[in-house]
Write a protein that holds these residues in place. Structure first.
Motif, PDB file in Angstrom:
ATOM      1  N   VAL A  25       0.870  -1.183   0.000  1.00  0.00           N
ATOM      2  CA  VAL A  25       0.000   0.000   0.000  1.00  0.00           C
ATOM      3  C   VAL A  25       0.900   1.224   0.000  1.00  0.00           C
ATOM      4  O   VAL A  25       1.828   1.320   0.810  1.00  0.00           O
ATOM      5  N   SER A  26       0.655   2.154  -0.899  1.00  0.00           N
ATOM      6  CA  SER A  26       1.461   3.373  -0.966  1.00  0.00           C
ATOM      7  C   SER A  26       0.948   4.393   0.042  1.00  0.00           C
ATOM      8  O   SER A  26      -0.219   4.797   0.002  1.00  0.00           O
ATOM      9  N   GLY A  27       1.835   4.804   0.927  1.00  0.00           N
ATOM     10  CA  GLY A  27       1.474   5.866   1.857  1.00  0.00           C
ATOM     11  C   GLY A  27       1.597   7.241   1.235  1.00  0.00           C
ATOM     12  O   GLY A  27       1.034   8.209   1.736  1.00  0.00           O
ATOM     13  N   ALA A  28       2.344   7.335   0.138  1.00  0.00           N
ATOM     14  CA  ALA A  28       2.487   8.596  -0.590  1.00  0.00           C
ATOM     15  C   ALA A  28       1.393   8.719  -1.643  1.00  0.00           C
ATOM     16  O   ALA A  28       0.910   7.709  -2.166  1.00  0.00           O
ATOM     17  N   GLY A  29       1.019   9.926  -1.956  1.00  0.00           N
ATOM     18  CA  GLY A  29       0.052  10.154  -3.023  1.00  0.00           C
ATOM     19  C   GLY A  29       0.729  10.114  -4.381  1.00  0.00           C
ATOM     20  O   GLY A  29       1.928  10.389  -4.504  1.00  0.00           O
ATOM     21  N   HIS A  30      -0.028   9.755  -5.407  1.00  0.00           N
ATOM     22  CA  HIS A  30       0.503   9.673  -6.766  1.00  0.00           C
ATOM     23  C   HIS A  30      -0.569  10.143  -7.747  1.00  0.00           C
ATOM     24  O   HIS A  30      -1.756  10.177  -7.429  1.00  0.00           O
ATOM     25  N   ASP A  31      -0.132  10.463  -8.969  1.00  0.00           N
ATOM     26  CA  ASP A  31      -1.079  10.909  -9.992  1.00  0.00           C
ATOM     27  C   ASP A  31      -2.113   9.845 -10.329  1.00  0.00           C
ATOM     28  O   ASP A  31      -3.161  10.162 -10.900  1.00  0.00           O
ATOM     29  N   ALA A  32      -1.845   8.601  -9.979  1.00  0.00           N
ATOM     30  CA  ALA A  32      -2.839   7.542 -10.179  1.00  0.00           C
ATOM     31  C   ALA A  32      -4.123   7.815  -9.404  1.00  0.00           C
ATOM     32  O   ALA A  32      -5.180   7.280  -9.749  1.00  0.00           O
ATOM     33  N   VAL A  33      -4.048   8.637  -8.363  1.00  0.00           N
ATOM     34  CA  VAL A  33      -5.241   8.912  -7.544  1.00  0.00           C
ATOM     35  C   VAL A  33      -6.327   9.619  -8.355  1.00  0.00           C
ATOM     36  O   VAL A  33      -7.447   9.110  -8.474  1.00  0.00           O
ATOM     37  N   PRO A  34      -6.084  10.801  -8.945  1.00  0.00           N
ATOM     38  CA  PRO A  34      -7.154  11.427  -9.743  1.00  0.00           C
ATOM     39  C   PRO A  34      -7.477  10.651 -11.012  1.00  0.00           C
ATOM     40  O   PRO A  34      -8.633  10.634 -11.443  1.00  0.00           O
ATOM     41  N   ILE A  35      -6.474   9.987 -11.609  1.00  0.00           N
ATOM     42  CA  ILE A  35      -6.743   9.237 -12.837  1.00  0.00           C
ATOM     43  C   ILE A  35      -7.674   8.062 -12.558  1.00  0.00           C
ATOM     44  O   ILE A  35      -8.515   7.708 -13.395  1.00  0.00           O
ATOM     45  N   SER A  36      -7.558   7.458 -11.380  1.00  0.00           N
ATOM     46  CA  SER A  36      -8.373   6.277 -11.068  1.00  0.00           C
ATOM     47  C   SER A  36      -9.870   6.581 -11.048  1.00  0.00           C
ATOM     48  O   SER A  36     -10.688   5.661 -11.114  1.00  0.00           O
ATOM     49  N   ALA A  37     -10.229   7.848 -10.970  1.00  0.00           N
ATOM     50  CA  ALA A  37     -11.647   8.211 -11.000  1.00  0.00           C
ATOM     51  C   ALA A  37     -12.255   8.049 -12.385  1.00  0.00           C
ATOM     52  O   ALA A  37     -13.483   7.939 -12.517  1.00  0.00           O
ATOM     53  N   VAL A  38     -11.398   8.021 -13.433  1.00  0.00           N
ATOM     54  CA  VAL A  38     -11.914   7.918 -14.802  1.00  0.00           C
ATOM     55  C   VAL A  38     -11.380   6.718 -15.564  1.00  0.00           C
ATOM     56  O   VAL A  38     -11.863   6.409 -16.652  1.00  0.00           O
ATOM     57  N   ALA A  39     -10.390   6.009 -15.001  1.00  0.00           N
ATOM     58  CA  ALA A  39      -9.764   4.915 -15.746  1.00  0.00           C
ATOM     59  C   ALA A  39      -9.205   3.864 -14.789  1.00  0.00           C
ATOM     60  O   ALA A  39      -8.814   4.198 -13.663  1.00  0.00           O
ATOM     61  N   PRO A  40      -9.111   2.613 -15.238  1.00  0.00           N
ATOM     62  CA  PRO A  40      -8.411   1.593 -14.442  1.00  0.00           C
ATOM     63  C   PRO A  40      -6.945   1.989 -14.305  1.00  0.00           C
ATOM     64  O   PRO A  40      -6.320   2.410 -15.276  1.00  0.00           O
ATOM     65  N   ALA A  41      -6.400   1.860 -13.109  1.00  0.00           N
ATOM     66  CA  ALA A  41      -5.021   2.293 -12.876  1.00  0.00           C
ATOM     67  C   ALA A  41      -4.237   1.225 -12.127  1.00  0.00           C
ATOM     68  O   ALA A  41      -4.782   0.512 -11.273  1.00  0.00           O
ATOM     69  N   THR A  42      -2.964   1.134 -12.460  1.00  0.00           N
ATOM     70  CA  THR A  42      -2.062   0.232 -11.751  1.00  0.00           C
ATOM     71  C   THR A  42      -0.712   0.912 -11.599  1.00  0.00           C
ATOM     72  O   THR A  42      -0.378   1.826 -12.361  1.00  0.00           O
ATOM     73  N   MET A  43       0.050   0.465 -10.600  1.00  0.00           N
ATOM     74  CA  MET A  43       1.357   1.052 -10.334  1.00  0.00           C
ATOM     75  C   MET A  43       2.372  -0.037 -10.000  1.00  0.00           C
ATOM     76  O   MET A  43       2.022  -1.072  -9.425  1.00  0.00           O
ATOM     77  N   LEU A  44       3.624   0.242 -10.340  1.00  0.00           N
ATOM     78  CA  LEU A  44       4.736  -0.629  -9.995  1.00  0.00           C
ATOM     79  C   LEU A  44       5.751   0.190  -9.203  1.00  0.00           C
ATOM     80  O   LEU A  44       6.167   1.267  -9.641  1.00  0.00           O
ATOM     81  N   PHE A  45       6.151  -0.330  -8.034  1.00  0.00           N
ATOM     82  CA  PHE A  45       7.187   0.313  -7.248  1.00  0.00           C
ATOM     83  C   PHE A  45       8.552  -0.281  -7.592  1.00  0.00           C
ATOM     84  O   PHE A  45       8.678  -1.484  -7.824  1.00  0.00           O
ATOM     85  N   VAL A  46       9.574   0.575  -7.583  1.00  0.00           N
ATOM     86  CA  VAL A  46      10.960   0.166  -7.774  1.00  0.00           C
ATOM     87  C   VAL A  46      11.722   0.469  -6.488  1.00  0.00           C
ATOM     88  O   VAL A  46      11.532   1.535  -5.884  1.00  0.00           O
ATOM     89  N   ARG A  47      12.549  -0.468  -6.088  1.00  0.00           N
ATOM     90  CA  ARG A  47      13.319  -0.298  -4.850  1.00  0.00           C
ATOM     91  C   ARG A  47      14.197   0.950  -4.924  1.00  0.00           C
ATOM     92  O   ARG A  47      14.823   1.223  -5.961  1.00  0.00           O
ATOM     93  N   CYS A  48      14.267   1.685  -3.810  1.00  0.00           N
ATOM     94  CA  CYS A  48      15.183   2.824  -3.719  1.00  0.00           C
ATOM     95  C   CYS A  48      16.031   2.692  -2.460  1.00  0.00           C
ATOM     96  O   CYS A  48      15.644   2.028  -1.494  1.00  0.00           O
TER      97      CYS A  48
END
Length: 413
Positions: free
Chosen positions: A355-378
């Motif tokens: 679960v992402s504790g940070a906000g991302h642009d996927a948040v507003p986009i998810s209101a109009v489209a299916p959204a997915t995200m991939l995290f990369v280790r830092c």
């Protein structure tokens, strides 16, 4: 693997070149609409154009590159992240997703794949919201959810958002025309650094994002009575800073009590007219709460508001409680997440769901489209910090995952 390492190295070189563009020489800062931001946008656009994408910059300053399908009823799949930064930022938060997305499309075009849908790569202009305290400006325009009331919002120099948009060559009245209509969306994919330590500790390069935590941000103003530090008896003081300090510690304790379901932070504290020999009369501070559980987030909000009112009343202080932002928790799309999980498995990695504790642009986009995200280790999970870093082997390990995901998506259409 050597091929992926070469691609990863090219992405890294582009990230370094973009990171060299900043408002200050000591760190990396590219706020929306600044000359450094415009220079960075132009560079990203030049890379998109050189790759063969049809490019444009829309009215909010998003850099958009499009790969067009010959399918007459094609919908649009978006690859995106942002290129604005916080002050004194790291190099990878945002730009990694944009430049990795560009590499994905370059690889796809080299294969001469017949696309059943359009793919649009977008470098969002403002996700961090530093200049105007307006997160997701770029993605909200693309999603069609931009609030026109924000156009009057002023920055620290009393420049309005509307004027800033005009300065960068945009037109405030044309923002609605830059949205992708809801019926034209196929989906959304964002690659982002984790900004947390889980992958670093477990030595795993990538993770599936299951959901994005909801956020509530509050600005609190405490008002007491300024007075001489040497003459006002302790029992007669109305010390605004002491009230804010009690609140700060109460927030920390609250977060510790409910640490399995939320986090709570006071990240800003401003003492107005501060002096060492003056009892503080006015203090402004922030509250940031996040949780993937919408109900728990709302309950926490009310509990902390009541606790804060009690502190103010007991100390004889006036209190303004101003809700600045509310963002509901978002779950990533099950179908796209299944494809992404399959890509992770098929490329030899364990599927870790976060679960992402940070906000991302996927948040507003998810209101109009299916959204997915991939995290990369830092590196050690450090972000919003010049020490922010992605290791080359992790980026090289990410590329076959993203390539495979796109192949599975094309095959499933």
């Amino acid at each position: 693997m050597e091929h992926y390492t070469e691609r990863a190295a090219r992405i890294m070189r582009r990230i370094e070149e973009l990171a060299a563009i900043s408002e200050d020489a000591q760190g990396i800062t590219r706020r929306f609409g600044t000359p450094a931001f415009l220079q960075g946008s132009a560079l990203v656009r030049s890379w998109m154009e050189a790759s063969g994408l049809a490019t444009r910059i829309d009215s909010i300053g998003n850099v958009r590159g499009r790969l067009v399908s010959q399918n007459p009823v094609a919908k649009t799949f978006v690859l995106a992240s942002h290129i604005d930064t916080v002050v004194n930022a790291g190099k990878y938060d945002g730009p990694l997703g944009v430049l990795l997305g560009l590499d994905m499309l370059e690889h796809l075009m080299a294969q001469q794949v017949a696309l059943p849908f359009h793919i649009e790569l977008i470098a969002f202009s403002d996700e961090e919201g530093v200049r105007f305290h307006t997160t997701y400006l770029g993605s909200k325009v693309v999603a069609g959810s931009f609030d026109a009331g924000l156009l009057n919002r002023l920055d620290a120099h009393d420049i309005s958002l509307a004027d800033a948009i005009t300065t960068i060559g945009g037109h405030p009245g044309h923002l609605t025309t830059d949205a992708i209509p809801a019926e034209d969306w196929l989906g959304y994919f964002e690659v982002h650094i984790e900004q947390g330590p889980v992958l670093w500790e477990r030595q795993i390069p990538v993770a599936l994002v299951a959901a994005i935590a909801g956020q509530q941000r509050v600005e609190l103003t405490w008002r007491g009575m300024a007075g001489h530090a040497g003459t006002v008896p302790m029992e007669l003081r109305q010390d605004a800073l002491a009230g804010a300090a009690e609140f700060l510690l109460a927030v920390e304790q609250f977060g510790q009590t409910y640490k399995h379901v939320l986090v709570a932070t006071v990240g800003k504290l401003e003492v107005r007219n501060a002096a060492s020999n003056v009892i503080p009369g006015e203090v402004v501070c922030s509250l940031d709460m996040r949780s993937a559980d919408a109900a728990r987030l709302q309950v926490a909000y009310e509990e902390l508001r009541n606790l804060t009112a009690a502190v103010a009343a007991r100390r004889g202080l006036e209190l303004d409680w101003n809700l600045i932002q509310y963002t509901a928790p978002v779950s990533c799309d099950a179908k796209l997440n299944n494809l992404l999980a399959q890509a992770i498995t098929e490329t030899g990695h364990e599927v870790v769901s976060l679960v992402s504790g940070a906000g991302h642009d996927a948040v507003p986009i998810s209101a109009v489209a299916p959204a997915t995200m991939l995290f990369v280790r830092c590196y050690k999970g450090i972000s919003h910090n010049p020490l922010e870093r992605v290791e080359l082997p992790d980026l090289a390990a990410t590329l076959p995952v993203t390539d495979r995901f796109l192949s599975l998506l094309i095959a499933s259409y």
